[in-house]
Design a protein around this motif. Structure first.
Motif, mmCIF file in Angstrom:
data_model
loop_
_atom_site.group_PDB
_atom_site.id
_atom_site.type_symbol
_atom_site.label_atom_id
_atom_site.label_comp_id
_atom_site.label_asym_id
_atom_site.label_seq_id
_atom_site.Cartn_x
_atom_site.Cartn_y
_atom_site.Cartn_z
ATOM 1 N N VAL A 79 -1.103 4.359 19.919
ATOM 2 C CA VAL A 79 -0.069 5.308 19.497
ATOM 3 C C VAL A 79 0.309 5.065 18.036
ATOM 4 C CG1 VAL A 79 2.337 6.005 19.845
ATOM 5 C CG2 VAL A 79 0.840 5.683 21.822
ATOM 6 N N SER A 80 0.394 3.791 17.646
ATOM 7 C CA SER A 80 0.716 3.463 16.255
ATOM 8 C C SER A 80 -0.378 3.954 15.310
ATOM 9 C CB SER A 80 0.899 1.953 16.100
ATOM 10 O OG SER A 80 1.938 1.482 16.930
ATOM 11 N N SER A 81 -1.647 3.801 15.734
ATOM 12 C CA SER A 81 -2.764 4.274 14.893
ATOM 13 C C SER A 81 -2.699 5.788 14.699
ATOM 14 C CB SER A 81 -4.100 3.892 15.542
ATOM 15 O OG SER A 81 -4.201 2.506 15.713
ATOM 16 N N VAL A 82 -2.454 6.501 15.801
ATOM 17 C CA VAL A 82 -2.348 7.968 15.714
ATOM 18 C C VAL A 82 -1.183 8.356 14.802
ATOM 19 C CG1 VAL A 82 -1.832 10.053 17.026
ATOM 20 C CG2 VAL A 82 -3.430 8.359 17.952
ATOM 21 N N ALA A 83 -0.059 7.640 14.915
ATOM 22 C CA ALA A 83 1.109 7.964 14.092
ATOM 23 C C ALA A 83 0.817 7.748 12.611
ATOM 24 C CB ALA A 83 2.300 7.115 14.535
ATOM 25 N N VAL A 84 0.118 6.661 12.283
ATOM 26 C CA VAL A 84 -0.218 6.392 10.881
ATOM 27 C C VAL A 84 -1.102 7.501 10.321
ATOM 28 C CG1 VAL A 84 -1.539 4.860 9.360
ATOM 29 C CG2 VAL A 84 0.079 3.894 11.001
ATOM 30 N N ILE A 85 -2.128 7.876 11.097
ATOM 31 C CA ILE A 85 -3.039 8.932 10.625
ATOM 32 C C ILE A 85 -2.294 10.270 10.506
ATOM 33 C CG2 ILE A 85 -5.111 10.254 11.230
ATOM 34 C CD1 ILE A 85 -6.171 7.685 12.568
ATOM 35 N N TRP A 86 -1.432 10.549 11.478
ATOM 36 C CA TRP A 86 -0.685 11.822 11.479
ATOM 37 C C TRP A 86 0.220 11.934 10.250
ATOM 38 C CZ3 TRP A 86 -0.587 16.291 14.236
ATOM 39 C CH2 TRP A 86 0.553 17.100 14.113
ATOM 40 N N PHE A 87 1.067 10.947 10.068
ATOM 41 C CA PHE A 87 2.006 11.014 8.943
ATOM 42 C C PHE A 87 1.301 10.763 7.607
ATOM 43 C CE2 PHE A 87 4.859 10.044 12.525
ATOM 44 C CZ PHE A 87 5.767 11.084 12.379
ATOM 45 N N GLN B 115 0.828 -1.204 0.000
ATOM 46 C CA GLN B 115 0.000 0.000 0.000
ATOM 47 C C GLN B 115 0.868 1.261 0.000
ATOM 48 O OE1 GLN B 115 -3.385 0.180 -0.244
ATOM 49 N NE2 GLN B 115 -3.415 -2.071 -0.452
ATOM 50 N N ASP B 116 1.882 1.288 0.892
ATOM 51 C CA ASP B 116 2.739 2.480 0.966
ATOM 52 C C ASP B 116 4.045 2.109 1.669
ATOM 53 O OD1 ASP B 116 2.365 5.714 0.697
ATOM 54 O OD2 ASP B 116 3.711 5.176 2.339
ATOM 55 N N ILE C 100 -1.320 12.554 2.172
ATOM 56 C CA ILE C 100 -2.555 12.806 1.427
ATOM 57 C C ILE C 100 -2.597 14.271 0.970
ATOM 58 C CG2 ILE C 100 -5.082 12.971 1.630
ATOM 59 C CD1 ILE C 100 -4.943 10.515 3.479
ATOM 60 N N GLU C 101 -2.133 15.150 1.883
ATOM 61 C CA GLU C 101 -2.145 16.586 1.575
ATOM 62 C C GLU C 101 -1.272 16.914 0.372
ATOM 63 O OE1 GLU C 101 -1.690 20.832 3.974
ATOM 64 O OE2 GLU C 101 -0.615 19.047 4.679
ATOM 65 N N ASP C 102 -0.102 16.259 0.274
ATOM 66 C CA ASP C 102 0.770 16.570 -0.868
ATOM 67 C C ASP C 102 0.443 15.724 -2.097
ATOM 68 O OD1 ASP C 102 1.896 14.042 -0.443
ATOM 69 O OD2 ASP C 102 3.631 14.834 0.647
ATOM 70 N N GLY C 103 -0.620 14.916 -2.007
ATOM 71 C CA GLY C 103 -1.101 14.173 -3.164
ATOM 72 C C GLY C 103 -0.377 12.885 -3.458
ATOM 73 N N SER C 104 0.527 12.431 -2.595
ATOM 74 C CA SER C 104 1.274 11.185 -2.840
ATOM 75 C C SER C 104 0.574 9.947 -2.281
ATOM 76 C CB SER C 104 2.677 11.303 -2.235
ATOM 77 O OG SER C 104 2.604 11.550 -0.839
ATOM 78 N N MET C 105 -0.569 10.130 -1.656
ATOM 79 C CA MET C 105 -1.275 8.996 -1.062
ATOM 80 C C MET C 105 -2.774 9.285 -1.086
ATOM 81 S SD MET C 105 -0.634 7.365 2.726
ATOM 82 C CE MET C 105 -1.141 5.705 3.122
#
Length: 577
Positions: free
Chosen positions: A251-259, A153-154, A264-269
């Motif tokens: 914490v891992s879930s928050v980190a995934v959403i954060w990064f 996926q990424d 997503i914002e820069d259009g690469s995902m």
């Protein structure tokens, strides 16, 4: 020990295990495809407004989910079946091995510990098998497959997996290592609780007679508190494990959403890819968490397996002969040649240089003070122990060379403490001879002076008997135990102080009836009471493990000081005349 035990008892059920693996594999593979399909719906269907695509892929996800549920149910069913069968086989194996033990091995382990090993310890191994069948396949597939699918996926977010998984493993490992010695201590303390409880239940009359209820309650409370303390210690560690797992998970879930939000914002995902990646990370961490369930159970099951394995690996000190003698003359004649016996680790032997012959059709009596070795001598005859020196011969054949079933078939033993099994009078008498007729049972009861009280009991032969015969008197237990031996009609009777609970009149009637009905057998009578052996053809006087006198009552009364002292302490001059 744990893995060798599991391999040994899982091997017969390899077909069921194969079914567990196949269905767990199908369930896990289905779980790996669902997040990708979900991402496709979001990125391809929702983003473009293609309702048909959403329905097609959503329908496929529904079918996969249904298949996943069916596979999970079948896998759990097969796994539970395997676990229950393994538990059954382990209990059977422990019971069979304990049944082969001599008194020496039973005493070494102790009855409470053997009960714990065949119940609680087997249950711990059984639960591990169930957990293993449920999680062993799915956990590694979900974790490894999840890593592969997440990277697809990424790649750039995969460093979160490389950080969170080792942190989780290290934290759980540190906790499990501390739990192992606690589980070992817990099983030992459960043994202690069982021992104290068993002593208090079997000795309840003594406890009450000496007004020791308060002290016994305190003793049980101490053993109970010891178990509670170690259970609390292990429970605290176990309780610490799941918050740590959830902390890493969240914490891992928050980190995934954060990064992921930045990508997503820069259009690469895309959003669907982020959700799929998050789902795979959850799957990986949940698989690790499922593995922690096994990590928690393995140490305790390993301790239990060691305890079970110790029983199964213990060979009886009374070993059957390699080429047993299968036939004897069947007269029950007994001979001891220079027999000695010493308990392991004892400084002095219990028996030394004991030699005598008990002939067919005669009664040989053994008398002596407490601790002289009478019961130990009797235990050597049916090979409850093996003599450490000398030979015990039945019909001229060493008992070590006889087929054990043949030897025990020749002997009717009435132990010092008569034991009756829960059931009825009939079932206890048939223990000696399962095919005995009702006439045989009543005849044995008549000889044993038990017919009258059995007739008076509600149900007669079918009157209920509680475990140990606690619902009847001590004298009635002794007479039923004697009747059980008489039903068997053996060639050799052994009565180990079996008349001690009888009054003198009943004792006399019983001895007269025995003499008339067992004149074709060899009879060994161990007694404390002189009146029980006064008519014996041969009396052996034991003192400090040696025979210090032999002969009839009259001969010993004239020549043996030890026997004279025993007689003078029990009988008046008129009774001995």
């Amino acid at each position: 020990m744990l893995w060798s035990l599991l391999m040994r008892y899982l091997r017969p059920y390899w077909q069921l295990l194969l079914g567990v693996i196949v269905f767990q594999l199908a369930q896990s593979i289905a779980s790996l495809f669902l997040p990708t399909l979900n991402a496709d719906i979001i990125d391809e269907g929702v983003a473009t407004g293609d309702t048909g695509y959403i329905l097609r892929v959503g329908g496929l996800m529904l079918l996969i989910t249904l298949a996943q549920i069916i596979c999970a149910i079948v896998a759990v069913y097969f796994g539970a079946k395997v676990a229950m069968k393994v538990g059954r086989d382990l209990r059977g194996a422990v019971f069979s091995r304990v049944g082969e033990f001599s008194e020496q091995e039973v005493t070494r382990f102790g009855a409470p510990s053997l009960i714990t090993r065949s119940t609680n310890d087997v249950q711990q191994v059984q639960m591990l098998v169930l957990t293993t069948c449920t999680l062993l396949v799915s956990a590694p597939i979900l974790s490894i497959g999840g890593v592969i699918m997440a990277i697809r996926q990424d790649v750039q977010l995969s460093w979160l997996i490389a950080v969170s998984v080792p942190i989780l493993l290290i934290a759980v490992g540190l906790i499990v290592v501390r739990m192992v010695p606690l589980f070992r201590t817990m099983q030992t303390r459960i043994d202690t609780v069982n021992r104290v409880l068993r002593e208090q239940l079997t000795g309840i009359r003594v406890v009450r007679a000496f007004v020791r209820e308060t002290q016994e309650v305190a003793r049980f409370a101490k053993a109970n508190q010891d178990v509670t303390d170690v259970a609390l210690s292990s429970g605290r560690l176990m309780a610490l494990m799941f918050p740590i797992v959830m902390l890493v998970l969240n914490v891992s879930s928050v980190a995934v959403i954060w990064f992921g939000a930045f990508r997503i914002e820069d259009g690469s995902m895309q959003v669907g890819t982020l959700i799929a990646f998050l789902s795979y990370l959850m799957q990986i961490l949940m698989a690790v968490m499922m593995a922690t369930f096994m990590a928690v159970m393995i140490p305790r099951a390993a301790v239990s397996a060691d305890r079970i394995g110790e029983v199964l690996a213990t060979e009886s000190s009374v070993t059957p002969p390699a080429n047993p003698v299968q036939v004897t003359v069947g007269r029950g004649e007994l001979e001891l040649l220079d027999v000695g016996f010493a308990y392991p680790g004892a400084e002095q032997p219990v028996l030394r240089n004991v030699s005598f012959i008990a002939r067919h059709g005669e009664t040989t009596a053994i008398i002596g003070s407490t601790g002289s070795g009478k019961t130990t001598l009797v235990n050597l005859l049916p090979r409850l122990f093996d003599a450490t020196s000398g030979s015990v011969l039945v019909d001229g054949v060493n008992v070590r060379e006889l087929n054990p079933d043949l030897l025990w078939g020749h002997i009717g033993l009435v132990p010092q403490k008569p034991y009756l099994f829960s059931g009825t009078v009939r079932s206890n008498l048939l223990y000696g001879k399962p095919d005995a007729t009702e006439e045989d049972l009543w005849q044995a009861l008549t000889i044993a002076q038990a017919r009258e009280f059995v007739t008076d009991m509600a149900g007669g032969l079918d009157a209920p008997i509680s475990q140990g015969g606690t619902n009847i008197s001590g004298g009635q237990r002794q007479r039923l135990a004697i009747a059980r031996a008489l039903v068997k009609r053996p060639e050799l009777y052994i009565f180990d102080d079996s008349f001690s609970a009888l009054d003198l009149a009943t004792d006399a009637r019983l001895r007269l009836a025995l003499k008339q009905s067992t004149d074709d057998a060899t009879m060994i009578i161990v007694a404390q009471r002189v009146s029980s052996i006064i008519d014996a053809d041969q009396i052996l006087v034991l003192e400090d493990g040696r025979i210090v006198g032999r002969g009839t009552h009259e001969q010993l009364l004239d020549s043996n000081t030890t026997y004279q002292e025993i007689v003078s302490s029990q009988l008046t001059a008129e009774e001995t005349a």
